[in-house]
Write a protein that holds these residues in place. Structure first.
Motif, PDB file in Angstrom:
ATOM      1  N   ALA A 237       5.578   6.324   7.246  1.00  0.00           N
ATOM      2  CA  ALA A 237       6.654   6.860   6.410  1.00  0.00           C
ATOM      3  C   ALA A 237       7.745   5.821   6.203  1.00  0.00           C
ATOM      4  N   GLU A 238       8.102   5.120   7.270  1.00  0.00           N
ATOM      5  CA  GLU A 238       9.134   4.085   7.169  1.00  0.00           C
ATOM      6  C   GLU A 238       8.694   2.954   6.236  1.00  0.00           C
ATOM      7  N   ALA A 239       7.372   2.732   6.146  1.00  0.00           N
ATOM      8  CA  ALA A 239       6.847   1.669   5.291  1.00  0.00           C
ATOM      9  C   ALA A 239       6.689   2.111   3.839  1.00  0.00           C
ATOM     10  N   GLY A 240       7.049   3.348   3.534  1.00  0.00           N
ATOM     11  CA  GLY A 240       6.981   3.837   2.171  1.00  0.00           C
ATOM     12  C   GLY A 240       5.642   4.403   1.761  1.00  0.00           C
ATOM     13  N   VAL A 241       4.781   4.665   2.731  1.00  0.00           N
ATOM     14  CA  VAL A 241       3.476   5.257   2.422  1.00  0.00           C
ATOM     15  C   VAL A 241       3.655   6.728   2.076  1.00  0.00           C
ATOM     16  N   ALA A 242       3.128   7.108   0.917  1.00  0.00           N
ATOM     17  CA  ALA A 242       3.315   8.481   0.448  1.00  0.00           C
ATOM     18  C   ALA A 242       2.216   9.418   0.922  1.00  0.00           C
ATOM     19  N   ASP A 243       0.982   8.902   1.053  1.00  0.00           N
ATOM     20  CA  ASP A 243      -0.171   9.745   1.366  1.00  0.00           C
ATOM     21  C   ASP A 243      -0.984   9.128   2.485  1.00  0.00           C
TER      22      ASP A 243
ATOM     23  N   PRO B 144       0.818  -1.214   0.000  1.00  0.00           N
ATOM     24  CA  PRO B 144       0.000   0.000   0.000  1.00  0.00           C
ATOM     25  C   PRO B 144       0.852   1.264   0.000  1.00  0.00           C
ATOM     26  N   THR B 145       0.424   2.232  -0.791  1.00  0.00           N
ATOM     27  CA  THR B 145       1.096   3.533  -0.806  1.00  0.00           C
ATOM     28  C   THR B 145       0.241   4.612  -0.145  1.00  0.00           C
ATOM     29  N   LYS B 146      -0.974   4.228   0.269  1.00  0.00           N
ATOM     30  CA  LYS B 146      -1.863   5.162   0.944  1.00  0.00           C
ATOM     31  C   LYS B 146      -2.356   4.548   2.247  1.00  0.00           C
ATOM     32  N   ALA B 147      -2.781   5.424   3.147  1.00  0.00           N
ATOM     33  CA  ALA B 147      -3.248   4.961   4.453  1.00  0.00           C
ATOM     34  C   ALA B 147      -4.338   5.888   4.960  1.00  0.00           C
ATOM     35  N   MET B 148      -5.194   5.329   5.803  1.00  0.00           N
ATOM     36  CA  MET B 148      -6.143   6.156   6.544  1.00  0.00           C
ATOM     37  C   MET B 148      -5.857   5.994   8.030  1.00  0.00           C
ATOM     38  N   VAL B 149      -5.818   7.122   8.731  1.00  0.00           N
ATOM     39  CA  VAL B 149      -5.575   7.130  10.166  1.00  0.00           C
ATOM     40  C   VAL B 149      -6.793   7.741  10.854  1.00  0.00           C
TER      41      VAL B 149
ATOM     42  N   VAL C 116      -4.439  -1.934  13.476  1.00  0.00           N
ATOM     43  CA  VAL C 116      -3.666  -1.787  12.243  1.00  0.00           C
ATOM     44  C   VAL C 116      -4.170  -2.831  11.251  1.00  0.00           C
ATOM     45  N   ALA C 117      -4.436  -2.425  10.013  1.00  0.00           N
ATOM     46  CA  ALA C 117      -5.007  -3.357   9.047  1.00  0.00           C
ATOM     47  C   ALA C 117      -4.672  -2.937   7.630  1.00  0.00           C
ATOM     48  N   ILE C 118      -4.914  -3.857   6.702  1.00  0.00           N
ATOM     49  CA  ILE C 118      -4.997  -3.542   5.281  1.00  0.00           C
ATOM     50  C   ILE C 118      -6.415  -3.860   4.840  1.00  0.00           C
ATOM     51  N   LEU C 119      -7.057  -2.910   4.171  1.00  0.00           N
ATOM     52  CA  LEU C 119      -8.439  -3.055   3.720  1.00  0.00           C
ATOM     53  C   LEU C 119      -8.518  -2.909   2.207  1.00  0.00           C
TER      54      LEU C 119
ATOM     55  N   LEU D  90      -8.541   7.815  -1.109  1.00  0.00           N
ATOM     56  CA  LEU D  90      -7.753   6.610  -0.865  1.00  0.00           C
ATOM     57  C   LEU D  90      -7.504   5.792  -2.131  1.00  0.00           C
ATOM     58  N   GLY D  91      -8.288   6.026  -3.167  1.00  0.00           N
ATOM     59  CA  GLY D  91      -8.054   5.323  -4.422  1.00  0.00           C
ATOM     60  C   GLY D  91      -8.689   3.949  -4.467  1.00  0.00           C
ATOM     61  N   THR D  92      -8.249   3.139  -5.409  1.00  0.00           N
ATOM     62  CA  THR D  92      -8.876   1.847  -5.671  1.00  0.00           C
ATOM     63  C   THR D  92      -8.021   0.655  -5.238  1.00  0.00           C
ATOM     64  N   ALA D  93      -6.837   0.901  -4.715  1.00  0.00           N
ATOM     65  CA  ALA D  93      -5.958  -0.188  -4.280  1.00  0.00           C
ATOM     66  C   ALA D  93      -6.085  -0.394  -2.772  1.00  0.00           C
TER      67      ALA D  93
END
Length: 240
Positions: free
Chosen positions: A47-53, A5-10, A179-182, A100-103
């Protein structure tokens, strides 16, 4: 096939009632633990995981959070403003979907805090997430060595990672670490307005597509003012 993932929701819109009196004047995500706000612990790991947004939602004392993240570039933070409405953990995602996009994306509670093991847990989640088999992958903390948690747990987990929700009065060995991936397609037919993300978890669990990954390291449940000291002791021990 894993995803990165390159995006995240907090989620940062909660009232922080159990953290009072501290949260009478500041939102819980800005409560400092081990030298920096809870929210920064989460954003730094992204940030350490490479998430840009990262999308950060706000409701309670929103201007403090908006001001705090304004200068941040890694990840770049976009605010999902919920100050005029209460959307719950599920409705918050629906509102933020256009950002968040489609990924598949990371999803984190702003007040979750953990110490990684040999490998960062966000990387482990990304490496494990398989969209062919799963729609949701949750990071699961063993209740036995979690700090500040005294509940009955949330899920039982089979050897292949499939999750089963705790039954009433049952004690299970894992708690959801926030913490999750959705997969965003889960929300295509979701209701508008306020609802809980656990409704989505339940539905996906019934379909056999809700999975968990055992956390490596230590999870800290920083839910009350008293829990701050315990979390700071664990954090200081880990960096000595």
């Amino acid at each position: 096939m894993s995803v990165t993932p390159t995006k995240a929701m907090v989620l940062a819109a909660g009232l922080g009632l159990r953290m009072r009196p501290i949260t009478e004047t500041m939102p819980k995500p800005l409560v400092r633990v081990a030298g920096k706000p809870l929210l920064d612990h989460v954003l730094d790991k992204l940030a350490e995981a490479g998430v840009a947004d990262a999308v950060v939602n706000v409701h309670y004392l929103p201007d403090q959070i908006i001001s705090h993240v304004a200068g941040r570039s890694a990840p770049k933070v976009t605010i999902s403003d919920e100050r005029d409405q209460v959307l719950g953990t599920g409705g918050a995602v629906v509102k933020a979907l256009p950002l968040l996009g489609t990924a598949p994306f990371f999803h984190l509670n702003a007040d979750t805090m953990w110490i990684d093991g040999a490998q960062p847990n966000l990387k482990r989640l990304a490496d494990t997430f398989d969209p062919a088999r799963m729609d949701i992958l949750l990071l699961m903390a063993p209740t036995a060595n979690s700090i500040g948690y005294s509940g009955r747990g949330d899920f039982a987990m089979t050897p292949d990672g499939t999750l089963r929700k705790r039954k009433e009065l049952e004690v299970v060995p894992f708690v959801y670490a926030g913490v999750a991936i959705l997969s965003p397609h889960l929300f295509a037919d979701a209701p508008r307005g306020e609802f809980s993300l656990t409704d989505i978890f339940d539905r996906v669990g019934e379909q056999g597509r809700l999975f968990g990954l055992r956390m490596e390291g230590v999870w800290m449940h920083v839910g009350t003012p008293e829990a701050i000291a315990a979390a700071e002791r664990a954090y200081s021990t880990s960096v000595e």
